[in-house]
Write an enzyme that holds these catalytic residues in place. Sequence first.
Site, PDB file in Angstrom:
ATOM      1  N   ASP A  29       0.893  -1.166   0.000  1.00  0.00           N
ATOM      2  CA  ASP A  29       0.000   0.000   0.000  1.00  0.00           C
ATOM      3  C   ASP A  29       0.926   1.208   0.000  1.00  0.00           C
ATOM      4  OD1 ASP A  29      -1.521   2.213   0.625  1.00  0.00           O
ATOM      5  OD2 ASP A  29      -2.758   1.174   2.108  1.00  0.00           O
TER       6      ASP A  29
ATOM      7  N   TYR B 261      -7.562  15.233  -7.230  1.00  0.00           N
ATOM      8  CA  TYR B 261      -6.808  14.590  -8.312  1.00  0.00           C
ATOM      9  C   TYR B 261      -5.967  15.634  -9.058  1.00  0.00           C
ATOM     10  CZ  TYR B 261      -6.007  11.318 -12.237  1.00  0.00           C
ATOM     11  OH  TYR B 261      -5.442  10.493 -13.189  1.00  0.00           O
TER      12      TYR B 261
ATOM     13  N   LYS C 230      -1.972  15.768  -9.013  1.00  0.00           N
ATOM     14  CA  LYS C 230      -1.240  15.559 -10.274  1.00  0.00           C
ATOM     15  C   LYS C 230      -0.406  16.797 -10.623  1.00  0.00           C
ATOM     16  CE  LYS C 230      -2.605  11.311 -11.313  1.00  0.00           C
ATOM     17  NZ  LYS C 230      -1.689  10.190 -11.046  1.00  0.00           N
TER      18      LYS C 230
HETATM   19  P1  NAD Z   1      -6.327   1.055 -12.442  1.00  0.00           P
HETATM   20  O1  NAD Z   1      -7.456   1.227 -11.505  1.00  0.00           O
HETATM   21  O2  NAD Z   1      -6.502   0.202 -13.650  1.00  0.00           O
HETATM   22  O3  NAD Z   1      -5.042   0.533 -11.667  1.00  0.00           O
HETATM   23  C1  NAD Z   1      -4.616   1.136 -10.480  1.00  0.00           C
HETATM   24  C2  NAD Z   1      -3.874   0.110  -9.657  1.00  0.00           C
HETATM   25  O4  NAD Z   1      -3.395   0.790  -8.491  1.00  0.00           O
HETATM   26  C3  NAD Z   1      -4.759  -1.048  -9.177  1.00  0.00           C
HETATM   27  O5  NAD Z   1      -4.103  -2.279  -9.418  1.00  0.00           O
HETATM   28  C4  NAD Z   1      -4.911  -0.780  -7.678  1.00  0.00           C
HETATM   29  O6  NAD Z   1      -5.008  -1.971  -6.900  1.00  0.00           O
HETATM   30  C5  NAD Z   1      -3.615  -0.043  -7.380  1.00  0.00           C
HETATM   31  N1  NAD Z   1      -3.692   0.778  -6.174  1.00  0.00           N
HETATM   32  C6  NAD Z   1      -4.690   1.630  -5.808  1.00  0.00           C
HETATM   33  N2  NAD Z   1      -4.401   2.177  -4.630  1.00  0.00           N
HETATM   34  C7  NAD Z   1      -3.205   1.679  -4.236  1.00  0.00           C
HETATM   35  C8  NAD Z   1      -2.389   1.858  -3.101  1.00  0.00           C
HETATM   36  N3  NAD Z   1      -2.738   2.674  -2.093  1.00  0.00           N
HETATM   37  N4  NAD Z   1      -1.208   1.190  -3.035  1.00  0.00           N
HETATM   38  C9  NAD Z   1      -0.839   0.354  -4.043  1.00  0.00           C
HETATM   39  N5  NAD Z   1      -1.585   0.118  -5.109  1.00  0.00           N
HETATM   40  C10 NAD Z   1      -2.751   0.775  -5.220  1.00  0.00           C
HETATM   41  O7  NAD Z   1      -5.919   2.555 -12.853  1.00  0.00           O
HETATM   42  P2  NAD Z   1      -5.103   3.150 -14.097  1.00  0.00           P
HETATM   43  O8  NAD Z   1      -6.079   3.856 -14.957  1.00  0.00           O
HETATM   44  O9  NAD Z   1      -4.197   2.150 -14.680  1.00  0.00           O
HETATM   45  O10 NAD Z   1      -4.267   4.286 -13.358  1.00  0.00           O
HETATM   46  C11 NAD Z   1      -2.884   4.191 -13.059  1.00  0.00           C
HETATM   47  C12 NAD Z   1      -2.314   5.580 -12.910  1.00  0.00           C
HETATM   48  O11 NAD Z   1      -2.469   6.311 -14.127  1.00  0.00           O
HETATM   49  C13 NAD Z   1      -2.968   6.428 -11.823  1.00  0.00           C
HETATM   50  O12 NAD Z   1      -1.984   7.187 -11.136  1.00  0.00           O
HETATM   51  C14 NAD Z   1      -3.883   7.354 -12.602  1.00  0.00           C
HETATM   52  O13 NAD Z   1      -4.141   8.554 -11.932  1.00  0.00           O
HETATM   53  C15 NAD Z   1      -3.036   7.574 -13.836  1.00  0.00           C
HETATM   54  N6  NAD Z   1      -3.792   8.039 -14.999  1.00  0.00           N
HETATM   55  C16 NAD Z   1      -4.803   7.291 -15.501  1.00  0.00           C
HETATM   56  C17 NAD Z   1      -5.499   7.768 -16.603  1.00  0.00           C
HETATM   57  C18 NAD Z   1      -6.640   7.003 -17.197  1.00  0.00           C
HETATM   58  O14 NAD Z   1      -7.353   7.595 -18.010  1.00  0.00           O
HETATM   59  N7  NAD Z   1      -6.834   5.735 -16.878  1.00  0.00           N
HETATM   60  C19 NAD Z   1      -5.152   9.003 -17.179  1.00  0.00           C
HETATM   61  C20 NAD Z   1      -4.096   9.728 -16.641  1.00  0.00           C
HETATM   62  C21 NAD Z   1      -3.421   9.230 -15.535  1.00  0.00           C
END
Ligand code: NAD
Length: 259
Positions: free
Chosen positions: A62, A154, A158
């Site tokens: 975590d 968020y 960011k």
């Molecule tokens: P996702 O939900 O598919 O994956 C996120 C992962 O993080 C999951 O496996 C979850 O278990 C893990 N997680 C959550 N809280 C946690 C914690 N406290 N400790 C350890 N693991 C934890 O999400 P995603 O879309 O792949 O997002 C990944 C990153 O990309 C994030 O930082 C998100 O803000 C960023 N992001 C996503 C997008 C999008 O459109 N999907 C766009 C820009 C940025």
Amino acid sequence: MKLKDKVTLVTGAASGIGKEIACTYAREGARVAIADMNKAAADATAAELRAAGHQAMGVAMDVTSEEQVNAGVAEVVAAWGTVDVLVSNAGIQIVHPVEEFPFAEWKKMLAIHLDGAFLTTKAVLPLMYKQNSGSIILMGSVHSKLASVLKAPYVTAKHGLLGLARVLAKEGGPHNVRANVICPGFVRTPLVDKQIPEQAATLKISEEDVIKKVMLKDTVDGEFTTVADVAEVALLFAAFPSNALTGQSLIVSHGWAME
Ligand code: NAD
């Protein structure tokens, strides 16, 4: 292979963007630690990679817990000796208008996105300084550059990651450690799939309109960014051959944001 035998640690790598980055690094010859608070899913991803002939381990972490971050990094060091590349990627999304945002949820968001980046970076920097090399990659967002309604913590977090990466670039420079931020547009992962009905309800529009008129309205072609697009940028930052590329943020968003 661009990352042959490099030890890479990707947080939130059991799903979505982090998982694709881990798979890309593995294909490029890296040893990949899949760190996630969902240990079962992290182990499953690591097992998939090992079955394909790659080197991978699942790590329970975590990212908001200093104890768990330090224990997870220690596990990787015990197995592979160091960490060459950190991708601080774990993240979640919670949406509310500011005046209704529960303080506990605000704090949870900042803890995952900002404390998580700080704690994982702090844990790996001594290893990188000792070996005089390393690459830290923080997962930002177009929301590191722009704002949207309903996303106060968020957007705040960011934006904050840009500042952290710039300080890291300056402090890490003399140790040959670089730090950069990836800023993706919307990518269809569980994080985004969850937002579509939530935003439709809050904004009182259809889910289709959330996609077309909110998420993708300012892209040049109405397309989602893909996990593969983001992983390519993560590979570039990880494998770049010099410190010329440090303290930067790269937007990968189908032109939603331009600078
Ligand atoms: P996702 O939900 O598919 O994956 C996120 C992962 O993080 C999951 O496996 C979850 O278990 C893990 N997680 C959550 N809280 C946690 C914690 N406290 N400790 C350890 N693991 C934890 O999400 P995603 O879309 O792949 O997002 C990944 C990153 O990309 C994030 O930082 C998100 O803000 C960023 N992001 C996503 C997008 C999008 O459109 N999907 C766009 C820009 C940025």
